[in-house]
Design an enzyme around this catalytic site. Structure first.
Site, PDB file in Angstrom:
ATOM      1  N   ASP B  35       0.827  -1.223   0.000  1.00 52.54           N
ATOM      2  CA  ASP B  35       0.000   0.000   0.000  1.00 52.54           C
ATOM      3  C   ASP B  35       0.855   1.264   0.000  1.00 52.54           C
ATOM      4  O   ASP B  35       0.342   2.366   0.154  1.00 52.54           O
ATOM      5  CB  ASP B  35      -0.942   0.006   1.217  1.00 52.54           C
ATOM      6  CG  ASP B  35      -0.199  -0.008   2.537  1.00 52.54           C
ATOM      7  OD1 ASP B  35       1.009  -0.318   2.549  1.00 52.54           O
ATOM      8  OD2 ASP B  35      -0.818   0.299   3.576  1.00 52.54           O
ATOM      9  N   TRP B 169      -3.901  -2.283  11.140  1.00 54.03           N
ATOM     10  CA  TRP B 169      -2.579  -1.689  11.300  1.00 54.03           C
ATOM     11  C   TRP B 169      -2.705  -0.737  12.511  1.00 54.03           C
ATOM     12  O   TRP B 169      -3.559   0.155  12.488  1.00 54.03           O
ATOM     13  CB  TRP B 169      -2.226  -0.838  10.093  1.00 54.03           C
ATOM     14  CG  TRP B 169      -1.695  -1.427   8.842  1.00 54.03           C
ATOM     15  CD1 TRP B 169      -0.567  -1.015   8.184  1.00 54.03           C
ATOM     16  CD2 TRP B 169      -2.250  -2.457   8.000  1.00 54.03           C
ATOM     17  NE1 TRP B 169      -0.398  -1.730   7.014  1.00 54.03           N
ATOM     18  CE2 TRP B 169      -1.402  -2.623   6.880  1.00 54.03           C
ATOM     19  CE3 TRP B 169      -3.386  -3.279   8.092  1.00 54.03           C
ATOM     20  CZ2 TRP B 169      -1.658  -3.562   5.868  1.00 54.03           C
ATOM     21  CZ3 TRP B 169      -3.633  -4.209   7.092  1.00 54.03           C
ATOM     22  CH2 TRP B 169      -2.780  -4.349   6.011  1.00 54.03           C
ATOM     23  N   TYR B 171      -0.867   1.963  14.874  1.00 56.97           N
ATOM     24  CA  TYR B 171       0.324   2.768  15.122  1.00 56.97           C
ATOM     25  C   TYR B 171       0.025   3.954  16.029  1.00 56.97           C
ATOM     26  O   TYR B 171      -0.737   4.836  15.640  1.00 56.97           O
ATOM     27  CB  TYR B 171       0.883   3.317  13.802  1.00 56.97           C
ATOM     28  CG  TYR B 171       1.210   2.273  12.772  1.00 56.97           C
ATOM     29  CD1 TYR B 171       1.850   1.089  13.119  1.00 56.97           C
ATOM     30  CD2 TYR B 171       0.889   2.478  11.425  1.00 56.97           C
ATOM     31  CE1 TYR B 171       2.161   0.138  12.150  1.00 56.97           C
ATOM     32  CE2 TYR B 171       1.198   1.534  10.462  1.00 56.97           C
ATOM     33  CZ  TYR B 171       1.829   0.363  10.822  1.00 56.97           C
ATOM     34  OH  TYR B 171       2.126  -0.570   9.870  1.00 56.97           O
ATOM     35  N   ARG B 173       0.632   7.436  16.984  1.00 57.20           N
ATOM     36  CA  ARG B 173       1.310   8.487  16.234  1.00 57.20           C
ATOM     37  C   ARG B 173       0.589   9.821  16.391  1.00 57.20           C
ATOM     38  O   ARG B 173      -0.632   9.881  16.311  1.00 57.20           O
ATOM     39  CB  ARG B 173       1.352   8.105  14.741  1.00 57.20           C
ATOM     40  CG  ARG B 173       2.513   8.756  14.012  1.00 57.20           C
ATOM     41  CD  ARG B 173       2.755   8.092  12.684  1.00 57.20           C
ATOM     42  NE  ARG B 173       3.324   6.740  12.793  1.00 57.20           N
ATOM     43  CZ  ARG B 173       3.478   5.889  11.766  1.00 57.20           C
ATOM     44  NH1 ARG B 173       3.081   6.251  10.566  1.00 57.20           N
ATOM     45  NH2 ARG B 173       4.008   4.701  11.949  1.00 57.20           N
ATOM     46  N   LYS B 202      -1.334  -5.615  12.974  1.00 55.35           N
ATOM     47  CA  LYS B 202       0.024  -5.342  12.516  1.00 55.35           C
ATOM     48  C   LYS B 202       0.605  -4.209  13.348  1.00 55.35           C
ATOM     49  O   LYS B 202       0.003  -3.133  13.439  1.00 55.35           O
ATOM     50  CB  LYS B 202      -0.024  -4.934  11.042  1.00 55.35           C
ATOM     51  CG  LYS B 202       1.352  -4.617  10.439  1.00 55.35           C
ATOM     52  CD  LYS B 202       1.193  -4.039   9.030  1.00 55.35           C
ATOM     53  CE  LYS B 202       2.523  -3.501   8.529  1.00 55.35           C
ATOM     54  NZ  LYS B 202       2.361  -2.616   7.360  1.00 55.35           N
ATOM     55  N   ASN B 204       4.427  -2.089  14.550  1.00 57.48           N
ATOM     56  CA  ASN B 204       5.852  -1.943  14.297  1.00 57.48           C
ATOM     57  C   ASN B 204       6.597  -2.684  15.397  1.00 57.48           C
ATOM     58  O   ASN B 204       6.173  -2.674  16.551  1.00 57.48           O
ATOM     59  CB  ASN B 204       6.252  -0.472  14.278  1.00 57.48           C
ATOM     60  CG  ASN B 204       5.791   0.217  13.006  1.00 57.48           C
ATOM     61  OD1 ASN B 204       5.774  -0.384  11.934  1.00 57.48           O
ATOM     62  ND2 ASN B 204       5.388   1.472  13.125  1.00 57.48           N
ATOM     63  N   GLY B 262       7.163  -5.332   2.964  1.00 54.12           N
ATOM     64  CA  GLY B 262       7.081  -4.694   1.666  1.00 54.12           C
ATOM     65  C   GLY B 262       8.467  -4.427   1.090  1.00 54.12           C
ATOM     66  O   GLY B 262       8.969  -5.189   0.274  1.00 54.12           O
TER      67      GLY B 262
END
Lengths: 307, 307, 307, 307, 307
Positions: B35, B169, B171, B173, B202, B204, B262
């Site tokens: 993506d 996903w 995160y 942030r 998902k 990090n 990726g």
């Protein structure tokens, strides 16, 4: 039991069944609060003096299942992941939640609906789980207050249209909230919940350390709520006796209808947590004294197996 | 395999088929992350040490096709343009995406849904492509967090209603995210995903360089997620051996369920990329050791043809 | 011609007809850009060296009609007012537009949908005008980027569902856009358009004055776009030869698929404008050289009548 | 008369009837502007040199009824309260309105739809009142411009779909509007209205005091509007002769199609207001000279009764 | 009685019945204002010189029931909780409400709809309670004014479509509201309500202490409202005689149509409150003098039982 007028006649029985189930036919509510995996991230579930099992979602469901709490409040998503294994817990679906990353003093809180009452109804129908009601948090005094008041009013109304019990979490919070008036806000918060049509309103207990003032403030909040039942949150973990004494005072002097307790239950090992939740049930629902409840809490040492 | 309760009974088989397809019946997931043409613009696709073919969309589809990854995650629009030529890839439709032009430190991130689950379902029906699920990114701690939490909760719920797998996903942030607590947020992030009902989350990987701490942090994140499977992102490209060693440690010590990779795949030439993706599959899904995987990665020199 | 997978099978013929009509069966597009009455107010239509007829809407339709451009892009409202008199122009309905009153450096740009694809379809059905597709502008890097990305993704998807061609205008613009990286953004912008599923993406040409760098940058943008066709905007008016030389270089060295030109056509008298548009068509579509195109542009002196 | 292409064929006759009614079959429009009770609160209706009857809503309806203006523009709510008593007035329903409490220089203006075109249609059907069209104000250059452009485009489109005339008020206003360029914006504003498909566009007249420049600016605005008719607002009250001279110049030199006048009519006593509105009708619609119109305006002294 | 044109003919009788019920067939309205549990939290219900019973919701319903006020205005939620016990009160459902935590001078007020008119209609149908109309508050001059004007216009329109009476609370409030012009805003506020189609508009009374100016200002507000009836709010509690004198002057000199009174009624004991509400009814509806009304207010001492 009060059946509000916005419950259609065809749903009176269903509402009564839901209400009686979570209040265990005593008009009192022990709500096991389990929405903190979003609200507090992992902070409530890991750390010194927190049992290492606490952060696994299964821990929460095991407690709710074995302790026969009035109801277990958590997000729809978590119920989706574990509910099939725990089909007899009375669930309250918490419709909104936010994380605690942004300090309330820095940016006014906003927490909006993750699932609609319609989603809950579809979910209930598909799963046949005993979902008894919905919960929603309103941050009074936030600059986003209007959005939460709207969603809360709608959540209560839609829940009632389909016979579900409606519980509002009511917290004055944000830049314009006067910390010195926090105790004055209590009766305001319960009055707002009543005006929104809620069956129960969850508030944080008074900040004052004076027992007499605590009682007066809770009495005032209960009066302002009318036939909306007031319950207090449990807050951070404290020793068993201290906690039971506090809850006893809130219920039997403050005249509130119960408690919404999370950390003081689930931060313990599973047998301890179950025993302590049972102690709370005895104290809140069955009018046990503090010493009687304490004895139940300590019983786990002799009976390690969850029942 | 866990079939969440929000999957209607009539969709159990379809969900199981989707889940087994992307996990290759091993409860592990190698997600080929594609993506970034929106998320990172052309920065991941052009530059020193990036193969000149990398930026052509066909490069991604060729890899996904020939490497038999668990699933290829990308935007619906890109699948619309290339999917007819690659009808056997397992697709995960990424529902939201944003560019990286605005620094997160300057303005809190917001990424909202480009397509609804309904759009995905219509698209799947019209194309008969093996679309296995949907993905959505939530920026926890952003002042726009509530909008993304709402869309994520809805995406998971709607996906499950129709038998699709849901991947979040997650995160932390934004301005209020404490960089020093990034590792502490990990178990919080996976707990949020579980509360939203996701099948996979998902994150990090931890920032600490200590292998022991990495393991502990991942274990904690896995525990907090319960039966929601945790996968780690691959990050910027590093040498093969270093990367395989890291993933091996994450999966077999950290106990996560796979990786979303990726750049470490597609920045190479097509044969190299395919070989490396196969190496990752062997390591993650088939329990190959780092050396065994490395041997697979190097095999491309002897067999330049994509298979 | 590529028929994207999101075009339902029953609309393949219609999409093919629309695509062939505007590309004149040569996979190249000369788009006559006529949305500036909103985008630039009257600044493009009145002033020194602009023909006094330019600002009358009829001027635009006369050019589009007589010059046989690939398509004429303008707002639905303007087509509503003039389309009955020009029933054979291939129209691209520009769905969003904003004025240029607010400087982009002062306040991040936002331009939202004025009409939906549904409105366009109803309009097409009611009028039987040859509306071939839709256009939408995205300002990448604006703090409102998410709203435009969403609307763009939806516009492309809905257009394709009904066989219309989808063209995206992609401009990085706003406070956080790094002016020094404008040329680097080009391949990013075309990659985003591809990920959104667009058939064509309109970008501003590179800023560098080096022809070699221009070529390299356009090649890179074309590669990143895959089977999404890249076209460049024409910009402010320059002398005929200079403009034709530039477009020739963009198309035959840069390898883009055409141009979207407004001011360089319509700021001239009607006969001049028609002749120049024909020159551009010859150069872009029929592979005429710059000198051949220039001869066509100058032909208007000998044949003043519009044909 | 131009019948725009977005009027479905089945509504051609209805649109034509509406258009002819308000233009009195002369392609000219005298619009009696009566939306100021929201737009200017009571400031236009009370004060020195304003007749004491002015602020009563009935005053406006009496004038509209007796003066045979082309149309009377006001909010749906006011028509709901008085329309039953005045069933023969041609009404234009003003869809949006804001108060003047917030200075435009302090906070960019936003004015959003109070009623939809659908509401207007239901209202028309229920009341059988001769509602001929709708009006909407756009503040170009406001940071909220996009919301008003969207609503305006939709209002015009929806109105036309049902045979109603569409009039746009177009005012550049807000922090980023350059006061020195106000006259330059005029042709921009009319061009925007044309691009949105409006039948009429109301602008404020040029600020310059030079008659020649006024003429040139209006000519330019008329040209940019194409077949969208331009009308000018009347502004604050001035002596009869001065006002009639100004309007005469605007219409016969500026070549606009009429005027939208409020204060210069209604701030007078009922007989004076009726007479002056008739004078304006003669001047605008029936090509009376300034002196002829002035004579009509003064006729009220001899005939005090409203007719 | 005026039946506005937006009441469909089939609802004329129902509207007339609702209107006559709350105006007690005298075109005057005594509105018992009971929305302050949200608007003022508990501040109006607890404190020095406030009767200790005041904060219980039942107190409000008892008063409304026994005093035969024209109507009792409160939130739907509160009616849902108590309405079944008070099935003969004429209810006005207040659709929006906000708390008073945020000072208006610090952040512009916004109060949005908690329930739609549709919700009210469903509720009325399900409960068969005599719900006579709806109420909505608009903060003119707030930067959020447009959202409230829109919701107010829609609330009035939708209410009228179903035969309900519509009452608007109109308060200029926010950063840009000029405190020195508060009295000038009054006629503006009533004019806005008329333009939105309201049957009644509630304003705060003039701030001036001059009786003559008060009269002039109210007369002006009444004139600007046309056939929309003006009522004044009661404000904080003052001695009986002072309050009755003030209301008498407002009604019989100011020529307003009634009052919306909360604190001056409910802050007393139940018998006192009932007696005082009856006194107000006599004064407002039955043209009692101040002394006559005062006598009724004092009657409670001799008849302690609520009737």
């Amino acid at each position: 039991m009060n059946i509000p007028a916005d419950i259609p006649r065809t749903y009176h029985d269903e509402f009564a069944a839901n209400y009686q189930a979570i209040t265990q036919k005593k008009d009192r509510l022990l709500l096991f609060a389990g929405d903190q995996k979003i609200e507090h991230l992992n902070e409530n579930f890991y750390g010194q003096s927190i049992h290492p099992d606490a952060s696994h979602p299964k821990h929460l469901f095991e407690i709710a299942h074995h302790a026969h709490v009035g109801a277990f409040a958590t997000q729809l998503g978590l119920v989706a992941r574990w509910g099939a294994d725990y089909p007899s817990i009375n669930y309250i679906i918490k419709l909104n939640s936010k994380t605690n990353i942004i300090p309330h003093t820095a940016h006014d809180p906003i927490s909006t609906q993750l699932w609609s009452v319609d989603d809950v109804l579809t979910f209930k129908k598909n799963t046949q789980l005993p979902i008894r009601g919905i919960g929603y948090t309103v941050y009074l005094g936030s600059i986003y207050e209007d959005r939460m008041l709207h969603e809360a009013a709608q959540a209560v109304y839609q829940a009632h249209l389909h016979g579900l019990v409606a519980i509002l979490w009511m917290y004055p919070r944000g830049h314009y909230v006067d910390e010195h008036k926090k105790d004055d806000y209590l009766a305001g918060a319960t009055g707002v919940a009543a005006s929104l049509g809620a069956d129960f309103v969850k508030i944080n207990p008074p900040q004052t350390t004076s027992l007499q003032q605590q009682k007066a403030l809770l009495n005032r909040a209960v009066q302002a709520a009318g036939n909306t039942k007031v319950i207090c949150s449990g807050g951070p973990r404290v020793p068993h006796k201290e906690f039971l004494t506090r809850v006893h005072h809130q219920v039997y002097e403050g005249l509130i209808a119960g408690s919404a307790i999370g950390r003081n239950i689930y931060q313990q090992s599973l047998p301890e947590a179950i025993a302590f939740a049972r102690a709370l049930r005895a104290l809140i629902i069955e009018q046990a004294s503090v010493s009687e409840a304490l004895a139940i809490a300590q019983h786990y040492e002799h009976d390690q197996r969850p029942v």
